[in-house]
Design a protein around this motif. Structure first.
Motif, short mmCIF file in Angstrom:
data_model
loop_
_atom_site.label_atom_id
_atom_site.label_comp_id
_atom_site.label_asym_id
_atom_site.label_seq_id
_atom_site.Cartn_x
_atom_site.Cartn_y
_atom_site.Cartn_z
N GLY A 187 0.79 -1.22 0.00
CA GLY A 187 0.00 0.00 0.00
C GLY A 187 0.82 1.27 0.00
O GLY A 187 0.29 2.37 -0.05
N TYR A 188 2.14 1.12 0.09
CA TYR A 188 3.04 2.26 0.10
C TYR A 188 3.94 2.22 -1.13
O TYR A 188 3.83 1.35 -1.96
CB TYR A 188 3.88 2.27 1.38
CG TYR A 188 3.05 2.51 2.61
CD1 TYR A 188 2.76 3.80 3.03
CD2 TYR A 188 2.54 1.44 3.34
CE1 TYR A 188 1.98 4.03 4.15
CE2 TYR A 188 1.75 1.67 4.46
CZ TYR A 188 1.49 2.95 4.86
OH TYR A 188 0.71 3.17 5.97
N GLY A 189 4.87 3.16 -1.21
CA GLY A 189 5.79 3.23 -2.34
C GLY A 189 5.30 4.23 -3.37
O GLY A 189 4.12 4.55 -3.43
N ASN A 190 6.24 4.75 -4.17
CA ASN A 190 5.89 5.75 -5.17
C ASN A 190 6.91 5.72 -6.30
O ASN A 190 7.72 4.79 -6.38
CB ASN A 190 5.81 7.14 -4.52
CG ASN A 190 7.09 7.53 -3.82
OD1 ASN A 190 8.18 7.11 -4.19
ND2 ASN A 190 6.96 8.34 -2.79
N SER A 191 6.91 6.74 -7.15
CA SER A 191 7.80 6.76 -8.30
C SER A 191 9.28 6.81 -7.87
O SER A 191 10.14 6.25 -8.55
CB SER A 191 7.46 7.92 -9.23
OG SER A 191 7.47 9.15 -8.53
N VAL A 192 9.58 7.46 -6.76
CA VAL A 192 10.96 7.48 -6.26
C VAL A 192 11.38 6.07 -5.86
O VAL A 192 12.51 5.64 -6.14
CB VAL A 192 11.10 8.48 -5.09
CG1 VAL A 192 12.49 8.39 -4.45
CG2 VAL A 192 10.82 9.89 -5.56
N ASP A 232 7.51 -1.84 -19.04
CA ASP A 232 8.53 -1.08 -18.32
C ASP A 232 7.95 0.27 -17.91
O ASP A 232 6.96 0.73 -18.45
CB ASP A 232 9.78 -0.90 -19.19
CG ASP A 232 10.61 -2.18 -19.30
OD1 ASP A 232 10.42 -3.11 -18.48
OD2 ASP A 232 11.46 -2.25 -20.21
N ILE A 233 8.59 0.89 -16.96
CA ILE A 233 8.08 2.11 -16.34
C ILE A 233 8.99 3.29 -16.69
O ILE A 233 10.22 3.15 -16.66
CB ILE A 233 8.02 1.93 -14.81
CG1 ILE A 233 7.05 0.80 -14.46
CG2 ILE A 233 7.64 3.23 -14.11
CD1 ILE A 233 7.16 0.30 -13.03
N ILE A 234 8.40 4.42 -17.02
CA ILE A 234 9.17 5.65 -17.16
C ILE A 234 8.79 6.55 -16.00
O ILE A 234 7.61 6.85 -15.79
CB ILE A 234 8.91 6.36 -18.50
CG1 ILE A 234 9.34 5.46 -19.66
CG2 ILE A 234 9.67 7.69 -18.54
CD1 ILE A 234 9.20 6.09 -21.04
N VAL A 235 9.82 6.96 -15.25
CA VAL A 235 9.62 7.92 -14.17
C VAL A 235 10.25 9.25 -14.60
O VAL A 235 11.25 9.27 -15.31
CB VAL A 235 10.20 7.44 -12.82
CG1 VAL A 235 9.43 6.22 -12.32
CG2 VAL A 235 11.68 7.14 -12.91
N PHE A 236 9.64 10.33 -14.19
CA PHE A 236 10.07 11.67 -14.59
C PHE A 236 10.59 12.44 -13.38
O PHE A 236 10.07 12.29 -12.28
CB PHE A 236 8.88 12.44 -15.19
CG PHE A 236 8.37 11.85 -16.47
CD1 PHE A 236 8.78 12.35 -17.69
CD2 PHE A 236 7.48 10.78 -16.46
CE1 PHE A 236 8.32 11.81 -18.89
CE2 PHE A 236 7.01 10.23 -17.65
CZ PHE A 236 7.43 10.75 -18.86
N GLY A 237 11.60 13.27 -13.64
CA GLY A 237 12.16 14.11 -12.60
C GLY A 237 13.41 13.50 -11.99
O GLY A 237 13.69 12.32 -12.18
N PRO A 238 14.15 14.32 -11.24
CA PRO A 238 15.33 13.80 -10.55
C PRO A 238 14.91 12.67 -9.60
O PRO A 238 13.99 12.83 -8.81
CB PRO A 238 15.84 15.01 -9.76
CG PRO A 238 15.20 16.21 -10.38
CD PRO A 238 13.91 15.74 -10.97
N ASN A 239 15.53 11.53 -9.74
CA ASN A 239 15.21 10.35 -8.91
C ASN A 239 13.76 9.91 -9.05
O ASN A 239 13.21 9.27 -8.15
CB ASN A 239 15.54 10.60 -7.44
CG ASN A 239 17.00 10.88 -7.21
OD1 ASN A 239 17.85 10.12 -7.67
ND2 ASN A 239 17.30 11.97 -6.55
N GLY A 240 13.11 10.29 -10.15
CA GLY A 240 11.72 9.89 -10.38
C GLY A 240 10.71 10.63 -9.52
O GLY A 240 9.62 10.13 -9.27
#
Length: 133
Positions: free
Chosen positions: A56-61, A79-87
């Motif tokens: 229930g936890y966790g995120n793009s980082v 596959d996943i694309i994360v955006f921003g520094p460290n996702g």
């Protein structure tokens, strides 16, 4: 991914934790971008991309730090694309890999939707490889 695009199941954008993993194609799902990706991973039977065992936890980082990074030419469906520094800004899932991948996103109310990577001007972005058992 395609079954949920256009929001026929009434997904709601909610940026809170913890969130529960719903039954496949359930109506009224509450999720943000990264939790939407996490739901798709659960439905596909792959390990939690945040490394938290679907708690229930966790995120793009978490995805950025937990999954191996690959080049666009190595990317595959799922596959996943994360955006921003460290996702830190956003998470999407690749529906169609290629020079301009087609992405699944649940980044706002009214989503999930599909769009091309070239339409998203946020940089940097990182491709995180899903771990298939």
């Amino acid at each position: 991914m395609t079954a949920t695009a256009g929001n026929p199941y009434g997904w709601n954008y909610r940026e809170v934790r913890p969130l529960g993993i719903p039954a496949k194609l359930a109506h009224g799902i509450n999720a943000d971008c990264s939790f939407g990706v996490k739901i798709l991973c659960d439905w596909a039977g792959v390990p939690d991309p945040t490394g938290s065992n679907y708690d229930g936890y966790g995120n793009s980082v978490s995805m950025f730090h937990h999954l191996p990074h690959v080049k666009k030419a190595q990317a595959k469906t799922g596959d996943i694309i994360v955006f921003g520094p460290n996702g830190e800004w956003h998470a999407t899932m690749i529906l169609e890999p290629g020079a301009d991948p087609l992405l699944w996103s649940h980044g706002h109310q009214g989503a999930p939707n599909l769009y091309r990577l070239s339409q998203d001007k946020r940089t940097p972005w990182t491709i995180c490889q899903i771990q298939v058992p």
